[in-house]
Design an enzyme around this catalytic site. Sequence first.
Site, PDB file in Angstrom:
ATOM      1  N   MET A  19      14.453   1.226  -4.583  1.00 24.01           N
ATOM      2  CA  MET A  19      13.751  -0.259  -4.712  1.00 24.01           C
ATOM      3  C   MET A  19      14.577  -1.156  -5.585  1.00 24.01           C
ATOM      4  SD  MET A  19      10.786  -1.751  -4.685  1.00 24.01           S
ATOM      5  CE  MET A  19       9.318  -0.676  -4.130  1.00 24.01           C
ATOM      6  N   VAL A  52      11.169   0.627 -12.722  1.00 29.61           N
ATOM      7  CA  VAL A  52      11.381   1.973 -13.194  1.00 29.61           C
ATOM      8  C   VAL A  52      10.284   2.911 -12.714  1.00 29.61           C
ATOM      9  CG1 VAL A  52      12.966   1.244 -15.220  1.00 29.61           C
ATOM     10  CG2 VAL A  52      10.321   2.019 -15.629  1.00 29.61           C
ATOM     11  N   VAL A  53      10.174   4.191 -13.122  1.00 27.56           N
ATOM     12  CA  VAL A  53       9.294   5.042 -12.324  1.00 27.56           C
ATOM     13  C   VAL A  53       8.047   4.530 -12.839  1.00 27.56           C
ATOM     14  CG1 VAL A  53       9.449   6.612 -14.371  1.00 27.56           C
ATOM     15  CG2 VAL A  53       8.733   7.425 -12.347  1.00 27.56           C
ATOM     16  N   LYS A  95       7.370   2.760 -18.699  1.00 26.21           N
ATOM     17  CA  LYS A  95       7.341   1.441 -18.310  1.00 26.21           C
ATOM     18  C   LYS A  95       7.178   0.889 -19.629  1.00 26.21           C
ATOM     19  CE  LYS A  95       5.848   0.849 -13.349  1.00 26.21           C
ATOM     20  NZ  LYS A  95       7.041   0.124 -12.916  1.00 26.21           N
ATOM     21  N   SER A 152       2.495  -0.876  -8.948  1.00 22.39           N
ATOM     22  CA  SER A 152       1.458  -0.771  -7.700  1.00 22.39           C
ATOM     23  C   SER A 152       0.279  -0.506  -8.187  1.00 22.39           C
ATOM     24  CB  SER A 152       2.009   0.378  -6.642  1.00 22.39           C
ATOM     25  OG  SER A 152       2.192   1.419  -7.079  1.00 22.39           O
ATOM     26  N   HIS A 165       4.297  -7.107  -7.918  1.00 25.73           N
ATOM     27  CA  HIS A 165       4.287  -5.946  -7.034  1.00 25.73           C
ATOM     28  C   HIS A 165       5.058  -6.090  -5.822  1.00 25.73           C
ATOM     29  CE1 HIS A 165       1.545  -2.813  -4.629  1.00 25.73           C
ATOM     30  NE2 HIS A 165       3.033  -2.385  -4.740  1.00 25.73           N
ATOM     31  N   ASN A 212      -3.721  -2.474  -2.979  1.00 27.26           N
ATOM     32  CA  ASN A 212      -4.025  -0.720  -3.197  1.00 27.26           C
ATOM     33  C   ASN A 212      -5.371  -0.687  -3.413  1.00 27.26           C
ATOM     34  OD1 ASN A 212      -1.672   0.297  -2.579  1.00 27.26           O
ATOM     35  ND2 ASN A 212      -0.769   0.117  -4.499  1.00 27.26           N
TER      36      ASN A 212
END
Length: 715
Positions: A325, A401-402, A408, A430, A451, A501
Amino acid sequence: MIYQGKAITVKALESGIVELKFDLKGESVNKFNRLTLNELRQAVDAIQADASVKGVIVSSGKDVFIVGADITEFVDNFKLPEAELVAGNLEANRIFNAFEDLEVPTVAAISGIALGGGLEMCLAADYRVMSTSAKIGLPEVKLGIYPGFGGTVRLPRLIGSDNAIEWIAAGKENRAEDALKVGAVDAVVAPELLMAGALDLVKRAISGELDYKAKRQPKLEKLKLNAIEQMMAFETAKGFVAGQAGPNYPAPVEAIKTIQKAANFGRDKALEVEAAGFAKLAKTSVAESLIGLFLNDQELKRKAKAHDEIAHDAKQAAVLGAGIMGGGIAYQSAVKGTPILMKDIREEAIQLGLNEASKLLGNRVEKGRLTPAKMAEALNAIRPTLSYGDFANVDIVVEAVVENPKVKQAVLAEVETQVKDDAILASNTSTISINLLAKALKRPENFVGMHFFNPVHMMPLVEVIRGEKSSEVAVATTVAYAKKMGKNPIVVNDCPGFLVNRVLFPYFGGFAKLVSAGVDFVRIDKVMEKFGWPMGPAYLMDVVGIDTGHHGRDVMAEGFPDRMKDERRSAVDALYEANRLGQKNGKGFYAYETDKRGKPKKVADASVLDVLKPIVFEQREVTDEDIINWMMIPLCLETVRCLEDGIVETAAEADMGLVYGIGFPPFRGGALRYIDSIGVAEFVALADQYADLGPLYHPTAKLREMAKNGQRFFN
């Protein structure tokens, strides 16, 4: 001055040569609206009446030639009865015919871009000279129609039916060298020599060195193909193009049929065939949806441009978190001209990000879209780092990041201490609330969500998420950076899942209900692909990742427990617990093998049925239409709620978000236009038939009010 209007002027140049110049006042581009067409008629009449005119050059007073018809006029025009549409097209074509039939030679000097009606104007000229930087094309099929100002008649008679079919059916823009190769233009010159080139051609035609009447003649006659050649050319093309376009986009095949029907006619009769076919396409729901999509896209661009006034220019960017990403974001920034730092805490992640960027750049070089020198320039614009050493001059930081709120928050709080006070921080999340993440920051006004959709280089949408404390400058700067990256930004307000989403998970919820009702997921995929989705929901879930879907569903259920929480285990739970995570580990709903190109290829896997058996609670008989309704009603109703809740400002943005973000079938126009196409009252009645499936299927009070008042989302 021979003629002066608001869109067109005709003035004498030299030796009896006049310039017919398109320059629409108050507009940045030239287009064929009612005014321009009317003035073209008057301008041609003025030229005909002036005996001193010996030749005509057609030019543009703007950076572009003519971008085509005024699409905003299509909406009302296409509501007219078919016979009136035919008559209107034939009337317009009489103007182009009058220009083509002038007793003097004509040359079109093509600068910038000449698309649709702009190119059709050029085709009516005897000669065409084109700037090396210009592009020409007939993109009408992208609007669900085909050329209606003589394009299907003149182009095949100029460049041959095979080339014309390729140009018209694909709807692509064509570069100068390609246009010259097939004979669509007669000369290509440097931009600064365009007028000189046009003058040279017209003078040679006036002197008799060039026979302009002989050049004109093929456009007035039938196509030079015998019956066998016609059959081979057209039947082969129809089969190939039908396979490429698919059943939901009829315009490309209809264009070929029109060229075929008109092949044995001269110009005037052939134009009648074109007008009849054009009117039929103009009345289709596909044309209505695709034209609506085009206008929505223009609205998106207008809204994004409105942010420019207060946006800060992001001259230096950074991305936190490398990997696939981060590498994709770094690539997109660098290739579009904004240098970027790529930071991670692990060397192997940095390498993965660099490899991703390098691979994407290499692909562009292979396809001829980038020179090796430009590739090197872009790679040099990506600076990998394990520290914050160079962050002092960064204007915008994209945190990637994750997807874990605590991680975050920690990373964002840390980077905030390393950047200047007015630097913008943007989280690529997301599902996680921007308001929640902002709590970790000292300057939450400089923080927004950004996003990106995966894969970053292919997906056109970026959701810019405004938090409660986000400043307008932060939002505007992020929108401007997204535009610089070549993306289509949509500003949305914070809520679980944001726009895309939040709407997607009720769709997956409908899918989960179907599987639990004993409906074969392969059948569901086939039905939804036939409906127009690029892939069915089971395959899409495998591509997204079952673990990602599982996490996203839990976030949405927490955010909207009244309608998105399901107490029963679902197909996603069963696969997740069985470690069938989709493409990423080779098995999900389907199993995956690697094809010759190294891409994952889905294959059936009977063992998944045993995994799913415990979550099948009933065996319902459902029709294909039921499958569509179980899937689409929740998606559409959640889109309505997003609009009503102010998550997205306009219906246009909501629909474009779904088309750009999740591949909503473009020929259906988006969720809200899909409701319009059914009828709001009819859609509410349809949803009520499925009310027993739960709150996701219950229309809002406001939608019921719209139904009662006969309102639509798009007028």
